[in-house]
Design a protein around this motif. Structure first.
Motif, PDB file in Angstrom:
ATOM      1  N   SER A 121       0.839  -1.196   0.000  1.00 61.11           N
ATOM      2  CA  SER A 121       0.000   0.000   0.000  1.00 61.11           C
ATOM      3  C   SER A 121       0.875   1.248   0.000  1.00 61.11           C
ATOM      4  CB  SER A 121      -0.898   0.014   1.244  1.00 61.11           C
ATOM      5  OG  SER A 121      -0.111   0.242   2.405  1.00 61.11           O
ATOM      6  N   ASP A 122       0.268   2.365  -0.388  1.00 64.76           N
ATOM      7  CA  ASP A 122       0.999   3.630  -0.371  1.00 64.76           C
ATOM      8  C   ASP A 122       1.486   3.955   1.038  1.00 64.76           C
ATOM      9  OD1 ASP A 122       0.543   3.890  -3.063  1.00 64.76           O
ATOM     10  OD2 ASP A 122      -1.079   5.362  -2.862  1.00 64.76           O
ATOM     11  N   GLY A 123       0.679   3.626   2.037  1.00 65.08           N
ATOM     12  CA  GLY A 123       1.052   3.892   3.432  1.00 65.08           C
ATOM     13  C   GLY A 123       2.269   3.095   3.868  1.00 65.08           C
ATOM     14  N   VAL A 124       2.317   1.832   3.506  1.00 59.22           N
ATOM     15  CA  VAL A 124       3.464   0.989   3.864  1.00 59.22           C
ATOM     16  C   VAL A 124       4.708   1.481   3.124  1.00 59.22           C
ATOM     17  CG1 VAL A 124       4.431  -1.345   3.696  1.00 59.22           C
ATOM     18  CG2 VAL A 124       2.078  -1.024   4.474  1.00 59.22           C
ATOM     19  N   PHE A 125       4.552   1.804   1.833  1.00 57.57           N
ATOM     20  CA  PHE A 125       5.680   2.350   1.071  1.00 57.57           C
ATOM     21  C   PHE A 125       6.191   3.619   1.741  1.00 57.57           C
ATOM     22  CE2 PHE A 125       7.408   5.280  -2.055  1.00 57.57           C
ATOM     23  CZ  PHE A 125       8.412   4.503  -2.622  1.00 57.57           C
ATOM     24  N   GLU A 126       5.288   4.485   2.142  1.00 58.17           N
ATOM     25  CA  GLU A 126       5.679   5.726   2.796  1.00 58.17           C
ATOM     26  C   GLU A 126       6.419   5.459   4.102  1.00 58.17           C
ATOM     27  OE1 GLU A 126       6.558   9.480   3.746  1.00 58.17           O
ATOM     28  OE2 GLU A 126       5.911   8.733   1.802  1.00 58.17           O
ATOM     29  N   ASN A 127       6.023   4.422   4.841  1.00 61.13           N
ATOM     30  CA  ASN A 127       6.734   4.065   6.071  1.00 61.13           C
ATOM     31  C   ASN A 127       8.172   3.651   5.781  1.00 61.13           C
ATOM     32  OD1 ASN A 127       4.502   4.609   7.660  1.00 61.13           O
ATOM     33  ND2 ASN A 127       3.845   2.477   7.748  1.00 61.13           N
ATOM     34  N   TYR A 128       8.383   2.848   4.731  1.00 58.24           N
ATOM     35  CA  TYR A 128       9.743   2.457   4.353  1.00 58.24           C
ATOM     36  C   TYR A 128      10.552   3.668   3.920  1.00 58.24           C
ATOM     37  CZ  TYR A 128       8.772  -2.550   4.541  1.00 58.24           C
ATOM     38  OH  TYR A 128       8.457  -3.807   4.959  1.00 58.24           O
ATOM     39  N   ARG A 129       9.936   4.527   3.125  1.00 55.90           N
ATOM     40  CA  ARG A 129      10.630   5.733   2.657  1.00 55.90           C
ATOM     41  C   ARG A 129      11.004   6.628   3.831  1.00 55.90           C
ATOM     42  NH1 ARG A 129      10.203  10.978   1.178  1.00 55.90           N
ATOM     43  NH2 ARG A 129       8.145  11.185   2.074  1.00 55.90           N
ATOM     44  N   ALA A 130      10.061   6.837   4.766  1.00 61.36           N
ATOM     45  CA  ALA A 130      10.318   7.694   5.929  1.00 61.36           C
ATOM     46  C   ALA A 130      11.410   7.097   6.826  1.00 61.36           C
ATOM     47  CB  ALA A 130       9.021   7.889   6.723  1.00 61.36           C
ATOM     48  N   ALA A 131      11.408   5.777   6.990  1.00 64.06           N
ATOM     49  CA  ALA A 131      12.437   5.131   7.819  1.00 64.06           C
ATOM     50  C   ALA A 131      13.810   5.275   7.188  1.00 64.06           C
ATOM     51  CB  ALA A 131      12.090   3.659   8.026  1.00 64.06           C
ATOM     52  N   LEU A 132      13.901   5.107   5.876  1.00 69.27           N
ATOM     53  CA  LEU A 132      15.172   5.264   5.186  1.00 69.27           C
ATOM     54  C   LEU A 132      15.627   6.719   5.239  1.00 69.27           C
ATOM     55  CD1 LEU A 132      17.471   4.052   3.559  1.00 69.27           C
ATOM     56  CD2 LEU A 132      16.057   4.315   1.492  1.00 69.27           C
ATOM     57  N   LEU A 133      14.703   7.632   5.059  1.00 62.11           N
ATOM     58  CA  LEU A 133      15.011   9.058   5.150  1.00 62.11           C
ATOM     59  C   LEU A 133      15.548   9.394   6.550  1.00 62.11           C
ATOM     60  CD1 LEU A 133      14.899  11.636   3.473  1.00 62.11           C
ATOM     61  CD2 LEU A 133      12.540  11.936   4.192  1.00 62.11           C
ATOM     62  N   HIS A 134      14.921   8.843   7.575  1.00 59.13           N
ATOM     63  CA  HIS A 134      15.363   9.062   8.957  1.00 59.13           C
ATOM     64  C   HIS A 134      16.794   8.548   9.150  1.00 59.13           C
ATOM     65  CE1 HIS A 134      15.148   9.487  13.299  1.00 59.13           C
ATOM     66  NE2 HIS A 134      15.599   8.236  13.391  1.00 59.13           N
ATOM     67  N   ARG A 135      17.084   7.340   8.648  1.00 59.79           N
ATOM     68  CA  ARG A 135      18.435   6.769   8.768  1.00 59.79           C
ATOM     69  C   ARG A 135      19.461   7.617   8.033  1.00 59.79           C
ATOM     70  NH1 ARG A 135      15.924   1.819   7.668  1.00 59.79           N
ATOM     71  NH2 ARG A 135      16.912   1.682   5.633  1.00 59.79           N
ATOM     72  N   LYS A 136      19.106   8.101   6.849  1.00 64.57           N
ATOM     73  CA  LYS A 136      20.042   8.913   6.057  1.00 64.57           C
ATOM     74  C   LYS A 136      20.326  10.250   6.727  1.00 64.57           C
ATOM     75  CE  LYS A 136      20.706   6.371   2.340  1.00 64.57           C
ATOM     76  NZ  LYS A 136      22.046   5.967   1.898  1.00 64.57           N
ATOM     77  N   ARG A 137      19.352  10.770   7.474  1.00 65.96           N
ATOM     78  CA  ARG A 137      19.526  12.071   8.125  1.00 65.96           C
ATOM     79  C   ARG A 137      20.341  11.983   9.416  1.00 65.96           C
ATOM     80  NH1 ARG A 137      13.437  14.384   7.022  1.00 65.96           N
ATOM     81  NH2 ARG A 137      13.960  15.538   5.117  1.00 65.96           N
ATOM     82  N   GLN A 138      20.589  10.790   9.901  1.00 66.37           N
ATOM     83  CA  GLN A 138      21.359  10.634  11.133  1.00 66.37           C
ATOM     84  C   GLN A 138      22.803  11.053  10.886  1.00 66.37           C
ATOM     85  OE1 GLN A 138      20.029   9.702  14.212  1.00 66.37           O
ATOM     86  NE2 GLN A 138      18.185  10.045  12.982  1.00 66.37           N
ATOM     87  N   PRO A 139      23.347  11.876  11.765  1.00 64.45           N
ATOM     88  CA  PRO A 139      24.753  12.263  11.587  1.00 64.45           C
ATOM     89  C   PRO A 139      25.666  11.072  11.894  1.00 64.45           C
ATOM     90  CG  PRO A 139      23.888  13.161  13.634  1.00 64.45           C
ATOM     91  CD  PRO A 139      22.730  12.503  12.930  1.00 64.45           C
ATOM     92  N   ASP A 140      26.851  11.090  11.319  1.00 66.74           N
ATOM     93  CA  ASP A 140      27.835  10.062  11.649  1.00 66.74           C
ATOM     94  C   ASP A 140      28.125  10.164  13.141  1.00 66.74           C
ATOM     95  OD1 ASP A 140      28.167   9.193   8.963  1.00 66.74           O
ATOM     96  OD2 ASP A 140      29.455  10.924   8.583  1.00 66.74           O
ATOM     97  N   LYS A 141      28.177   9.028  13.794  1.00 72.26           N
ATOM     98  CA  LYS A 141      28.396   9.017  15.241  1.00 72.26           C
ATOM     99  C   LYS A 141      29.881   9.072  15.592  1.00 72.26           C
ATOM    100  CE  LYS A 141      24.092   6.555  16.178  1.00 72.26           C
ATOM    101  NZ  LYS A 141      23.568   6.690  14.843  1.00 72.26           N
ATOM    102  N   THR A 142      30.721   8.600  14.702  1.00 72.12           N
ATOM    103  CA  THR A 142      32.157   8.591  14.963  1.00 72.12           C
ATOM    104  C   THR A 142      32.899   8.997  13.692  1.00 72.12           C
ATOM    105  OG1 THR A 142      32.455   6.292  14.268  1.00 72.12           O
ATOM    106  CG2 THR A 142      31.902   6.660  16.597  1.00 72.12           C
ATOM    107  N   LEU A 143      34.157   9.351  13.878  1.00 70.26           N
ATOM    108  CA  LEU A 143      35.007   9.659  12.736  1.00 70.26           C
ATOM    109  C   LEU A 143      35.193   8.412  11.887  1.00 70.26           C
ATOM    110  CD1 LEU A 143      36.729  11.733  11.277  1.00 70.26           C
ATOM    111  CD2 LEU A 143      38.634  11.111  12.781  1.00 70.26           C
ATOM    112  N   GLU A 144      35.241   7.250  12.532  1.00 75.70           N
ATOM    113  CA  GLU A 144      35.375   5.988  11.811  1.00 75.70           C
ATOM    114  C   GLU A 144      34.182   5.738  10.890  1.00 75.70           C
ATOM    115  OE1 GLU A 144      36.279   1.280  12.724  1.00 75.70           O
ATOM    116  OE2 GLU A 144      35.484   2.532  14.325  1.00 75.70           O
TER     117      GLU A 144
END
Length: 174
Positions: A121-144
């Motif tokens: 469904s569009d809603g489930v697709f949007e959940n996957y997209r939002a979760a991936l967007l959230h992960r991509k927006r996370q700053p790097d936690k370490t220099l490594e």
């Protein structure tokens, strides 16, 4: 033993099985790697591939590893560089031979995976997209972690050191 395939819009499909003699005859391990060729590197297709992987990764592990116990290593991931992108399935098993594993992965892609994508469904697709967007927006936690992200670009010969920001822009447009 190992089996693999190249397919899709790229090179003609190839299948091979490599059997090797091992010292311990009781060792009955098999490994199968199947690559579905997506095309040459394209930023939009790459982020769609990562999004597809987000949707199918859990299903792959749950169905093939947990329910069917095909092997002790079961996974799906994106693979590629600036020339070629592919979607890869990998199964290592001490129970099943590579011919069966190859058949089962093909069947999984044509049936369970296809059904999940087609019926999403569009809603489930949007959940996957939002979760991936959230992960991509996370700053790097370490220099490594930052180094690993940049080194991946060098290793893949892509050199897109702003990939994270480009991926976010693409996801906002999907």
């Amino acid at each position: 033993s190992a089996a693999g395939e190249g397919g899709g819009r790229g090179p003609p499909p190839r299948r091979y099985v490599l059997q090797q003699v091992v010292e311990d005859e009781q060792q009955k391990n098999s490994a199968v790697e199947i690559n579905y060729y997506i095309g040459t590197y394209d930023r939009r297709e790459n982020i769609l591939l990562v999004l597809l992987l987000s949707a199918l990764g859990e299903l792959t592990f749950d169905q093939l590893r947990t329910k069917e116990t095909l092997g002790y290593v079961v996974g799906a991931n994106a693979k590629g560089d600036r020339l070629v992108q592919s979607f890869r399935f990998l199964v290592q098993s001490s129970t099943y031979d590579p011919v069966y594993l190859t058949w089962r992965i093909d069947s999984f892609v044509k049936n369970e995976a296809r059904e999940k994508i087609v019926n999403m469904s569009d809603g489930v697709f949007e959940n996957y997209r939002a979760a991936l967007l959230h992960r991509k927006r996370q700053p790097d936690k370490t220099l490594e972690e930052q180094f690993g992200r940049y080194w991946s670009e060098v290793n893949l010969n892509v050199y897109d050191f702003m990939k994270k920001q480009h991926d976010i822009a693409m996801l906002l447009d999907v």
